[in-house]
Each structure stands twice: as C-alpha cells, then as structure tokens.
Write an enzyme that holds these catalytic residues in place. Sequence first.
Site, PDB file in Angstrom:
ATOM      1  N   SER A 144       0.860  -1.193   0.000  1.00 41.82           N
ATOM      2  CA  SER A 144       0.000   0.000   0.000  1.00 41.82           C
ATOM      3  C   SER A 144       0.889   1.233   0.000  1.00 41.82           C
ATOM      4  O   SER A 144       2.009   1.188   0.515  1.00 41.82           O
ATOM      5  CB  SER A 144      -0.872   0.013   1.258  1.00 41.82           C
ATOM      6  OG  SER A 144      -1.546   1.252   1.389  1.00 41.82           O
ATOM      7  N   TYR A 157      -1.408  -1.082  10.128  1.00 41.49           N
ATOM      8  CA  TYR A 157      -1.567  -1.403   8.702  1.00 41.49           C
ATOM      9  C   TYR A 157      -0.338  -0.934   7.917  1.00 41.49           C
ATOM     10  O   TYR A 157       0.238  -1.688   7.135  1.00 41.49           O
ATOM     11  CB  TYR A 157      -2.832  -0.720   8.185  1.00 41.49           C
ATOM     12  CG  TYR A 157      -3.099  -0.877   6.713  1.00 41.49           C
ATOM     13  CD1 TYR A 157      -3.498  -2.096   6.179  1.00 41.49           C
ATOM     14  CD2 TYR A 157      -2.988   0.219   5.840  1.00 41.49           C
ATOM     15  CE1 TYR A 157      -3.769  -2.240   4.825  1.00 41.49           C
ATOM     16  CE2 TYR A 157      -3.260   0.083   4.494  1.00 41.49           C
ATOM     17  CZ  TYR A 157      -3.649  -1.148   3.985  1.00 41.49           C
ATOM     18  OH  TYR A 157      -3.912  -1.279   2.646  1.00 41.49           O
TER      19      TYR A 157
END
Length: 268
Positions: A144, A157
Amino acid sequence: MAKQGSLDNKVVWITGASSGLGKALAQECALQGAQVILTARRIDELESVRQSLVHPARHICLTADITDEAQVRHAYAQVLEQKGRIDWLINNAGLSQRALIADTSMQTERAIMEVDYFSQVFLTKTVLPTFLKQKSGRIAFVSSVAGLLGTQYRASYSAAKAAIHMWANSLRAEVANEGVGVSVIFPGFVKTNVSFNALNGEGKAQGHQDEAIENGLEPEAFAKIVVTALLKDEEYIVVGGKKEQLGVWVSRLSPRLLYKMIRKAKVK
C-alpha cells in the site's frame, strides 16, 4: 506455450479474490487468457466471482483462511493437483485499520500483522519450491502507499505493509538467479469495500466508507495498470492519484518534508 509478456494459459493464484482488488485482478487476468485460482474464505462469493470471469469453467475456487497454515497447505496441494504449476502468485488478501495508536489494542495490532504480513510470508514460503523447481514465475505482493508513507489511523496497517515490502525485497534478491520475479504493488485510494472492513481499535469492522476511497480509482482501472506492469516484469508498481504519487515522490527525496505534509494531512 504462452509467449513472453502474455498471460495466455498461465496459472494465476489470487488471494482475497472474493471482492475488491482481488476480484478486479481476477477479471483482468481472465480477460488476458489466464487460468485463475480464486482463494478467500467465502465459497458463495468466490463462485459469484468465478461466474463473472471470461470462460468460467477454466477457473477454480479454493476456500481457505490464509491465517490457517493447514488450510493454506491443503489449498496449495489442490492447486498442484488440478493445474500442475503456478505462474503468478498474487498475495492480495489484506485487512486495513482506522484507529489511533492510543486506541488500538495489542490484539488488534497482532490481528493486522497476522493477515497482512505473516500469512503472506507463509503462503509464499509454501509455494516457493514450485517456483524454484519451474525456474520461472512471478510472486506479487499487494502492499500500500500507506506502507511507504505511514499515516494517522493506520499505524499497524502501514507497518505490516512496509514489512511485506521489505521481505519481498529480500526475496527478490535471493531468487534473482532462479528465474523467479518478485513485484510489490502499492495502491493508493481505490474504490473498494476495504474501509468497511477496516478494524477499529477494538478489532471490530469500521462499517462505513471513507470519502477518499469513495473518490478513488475504479478497481477495473487499477487492475489493468497492475496486470500490464506485471507483464512487463515491473518490480515497484505505484498505482494511485496525484496526491499519492506526490507523497511517494516526496518520501524518496525528502522524508523531513513528507513528515510535515503527513502531520497536516486529513487522512481519516
């Protein structure tokens, strides 16, 4: 025999394939002629995706919870039994987060790391002998932009996505002379249900959409860019809007400026 730069008849295994990025990647790979193996936990949703692919009979659904090592081993055995080889493995299954560090339990920290890091490491290590034996293939990880930048509300995350990026870099170096390629994909905001499923500090699903994701890239556009890049053997694939591209660019040139930008950004 498939020609170079073609997915014709190649076997592509995609995790997290029941929705979102995984579904879009499956549809694009099928369009390009691949035989797709769809893996997620829910068979009904996987079957629905399989039926949406070009030539549905060519593709197979294998349910597995990727955090369960026995289920992963069983799925791998079924892939080899039914297809005999794997040309691409796309580690896409993931779990996001929307909580401040101060509000995030250790159980939630570990749950995110388990899905976004350890399960991908285990699946890749399980499948690696097949790639090494074939002396061909490509292993891709969906990281990401958050894993390159690190932002508020996404600490665990961001950390997990950064960790899988570094692990992939090491893997790439180790298998470079074995005919096996390793790619890492860094999506920015893509219009999926990822924020609905994102965990809050207590480890429960957030249950609503983020504005940035609602205004993000369409999953089909994301998938086209990614598959094209993978066919060109690209190893570092950033897919996002101008803001995310700018952030990645600044992160390379001036971390200090990046940290200032992130502090001022409204990211929730």
